[in-house]
Motif scaffolding. Structure first.
Motif, short mmCIF file in Angstrom:
data_model
loop_
_atom_site.label_atom_id
_atom_site.label_comp_id
_atom_site.label_asym_id
_atom_site.label_seq_id
_atom_site.Cartn_x
_atom_site.Cartn_y
_atom_site.Cartn_z
N TYR A 170 0.86 -1.19 0.00
CA TYR A 170 0.00 0.00 0.00
C TYR A 170 0.89 1.24 0.00
CZ TYR A 170 -3.00 3.66 2.07
OH TYR A 170 -3.66 4.83 2.33
N THR B 39 -1.63 7.75 5.71
CA THR B 39 -2.14 6.98 6.84
C THR B 39 -2.32 7.92 8.03
OG1 THR B 39 0.12 6.45 7.55
CG2 THR B 39 -0.98 4.87 6.10
N ASN C 52 -5.03 2.44 13.77
CA ASN C 52 -4.38 2.85 12.53
C ASN C 52 -5.40 2.89 11.40
OD1 ASN C 52 -1.66 3.08 13.44
ND2 ASN C 52 -1.41 0.86 13.35
N TYR C 53 -5.28 3.88 10.53
CA TYR C 53 -6.21 4.03 9.42
C TYR C 53 -5.45 4.24 8.11
CZ TYR C 53 -9.87 4.91 12.92
OH TYR C 53 -10.75 4.81 13.98
N LEU C 54 -6.02 3.70 7.02
CA LEU C 54 -5.59 4.03 5.68
C LEU C 54 -6.54 5.10 5.16
CD1 LEU C 54 -4.99 0.43 4.24
CD2 LEU C 54 -3.43 1.87 5.58
N LEU D 237 -7.07 -0.29 9.75
CA LEU D 237 -6.14 -1.32 9.34
C LEU D 237 -6.32 -2.61 10.13
CD1 LEU D 237 -3.62 -2.16 7.67
CD2 LEU D 237 -2.22 -1.13 9.48
N ASP D 238 -6.74 -2.50 11.39
CA ASP D 238 -6.80 -3.70 12.23
C ASP D 238 -7.81 -4.72 11.73
OD1 ASP D 238 -9.37 -3.11 14.40
OD2 ASP D 238 -8.50 -1.40 13.35
N LEU E 225 3.64 -1.35 4.07
CA LEU E 225 2.89 -0.11 4.16
C LEU E 225 3.83 1.07 3.94
CD1 LEU E 225 0.77 -1.12 7.26
CD2 LEU E 225 0.07 -1.23 4.86
N LEU F 111 1.71 5.70 11.33
CA LEU F 111 1.11 4.51 11.91
C LEU F 111 1.77 4.17 13.24
CD1 LEU F 111 1.12 2.34 8.67
CD2 LEU F 111 -0.92 3.28 9.76
#
Length: 306
Positions: free
Chosen positions: A55, A59, A66-68, A88-89, A106, A123
């Motif tokens: 990816y 982020t 954690n987020y994309l 992300l989790d 990532l 992240l």
């Protein structure tokens, strides 16, 4: 992020050259990315397959997660991040249910500042799955350099290392880490974590030159006893991994999607080899030009100080 698309194209072309079946998604919204994540997880049902997920994009950390940041994500508050970005989790939990080796890469360039209270770029450390290896392009809590290069430093180092025959995945990632540190003069330090049952000695390509490696088909087909399956993301503003809706009766936790998956054909984003070759040649041309300009600048500085 001007170099995201070419970074993704370069990684895709490299994985295909190694025998991987690659699905590439560019500039997708949360539904597009979630669907791609789901397809990636489903493609790893064969215990003999290997999945590489790459990816490249922004982020963030918020709400202890954690987020994309996919297309359409809002970051004006931690509440809107949770409502519009992709956690992300949940993707990692879906991968944990598969028995195969997964390598999650990532690449998260950014500006390095936090414009919103309660929302941080970058992240936090990602707990490795049992059968997974996780690599971040920068240390937890930081972002990778967002430089005016044709591709990111991490993608450049990664593609060079993947082509080393006879090297196991641990050696490959160690090489990526060191090359990135060297090329950024220590300003960017990739971070890796290994699951307790992850096969760090797995070799992508043997020492001897072999024929084309068998590859997993696309998700909707039954998987033969193949070695490779790949998924990865790119975009501009937000990127997508390989997704998760989990409406397949698998019992996995669904993504918190409030929109239907995108209706576009997943094959529409897959470039042909001629296009990839042209893009890679343009990348090499730009990189050579950049290196020439740097050398000329060093020579001018040397003359000025002599």
């Amino acid at each position: 992020m001007a170099n995201a698309d070419l970074s993704a194209e370069l990684v895709a072309a490299t994985l295909r050259s190694l025998g991987f079946t690659v699905r590439q998604v560019s500039d997708g919204d949360r539904a597009d990315v979630a669907r791609a994540m789901h397809d990636f997880a489903q493609s790893l049902a064969n215990p003999d397959s290997v999945g590489i997920f790459y990816y490249v994009g922004h982020t963030a950390q918020a709400n202890g997660r954690n987020y994309l940041l996919t297309r359409g994500t809002r970051i004006d508050s931690k509440e809107t991040v949770d409502q519009t970005a992709l956690p992300l989790d949940l993707f990692m939990q879906a991968l944990e249910a598969t028995p195969t080796l997964k390598v999650v890469l990532l690449d998260n360039p950014g500006e390095g500042h936090n414009p919103t209270s309660g929302v941080m770029q970058g992240l936090a450390a990602v707990d490795p799955l049992t059968h997974a290896i996780v690599a971040l392009s920068a240390k937890p809590g930081t972002v990778a350099l967002d430089e005016a290069r044709p591709v990111t430093v991490f993608a450049d180092a990664l593609t060079a290392a993947l082509l080393k025959r006879g090297a196991d995945i641990a050696i490959i990632l160690a090489s990526v880490r060191q090359t990135t540190i060297d090329k950024t003069s220590g300003a960017q330090w990739p971070w890796m974590a290994y699951g307790r049952s992850a096969d760090a000695a797995f070799v992508l390509t043997p020492d001897q030159v072999a024929g084309a490696a068998p590859a997993l088909p696309l998700v909707s087909e039954p998987a033969p006893p193949a070695m490779a399956s790949g998924g990865y993301i790119s975009g501009s503003g937000g990127w997508e991994p390989d997704g998760s809706d989990y409406a397949d009766g698998s019992g996995q936790e669904p993504y918190p999607m409030d929109v239907a998956p995108g209706s576009g054909s997943p094959d529409a984003a897959m470039g042909d080899s001629a296009k990839e070759a042209a893009l890679y040649e343009e990348y090499k041309r730009q990189e050579q030009q950049r290196q020439l300009q740097e050398e000329q600048a060093r020579q001018r500085r040397g003359k000025a100080t002599s």
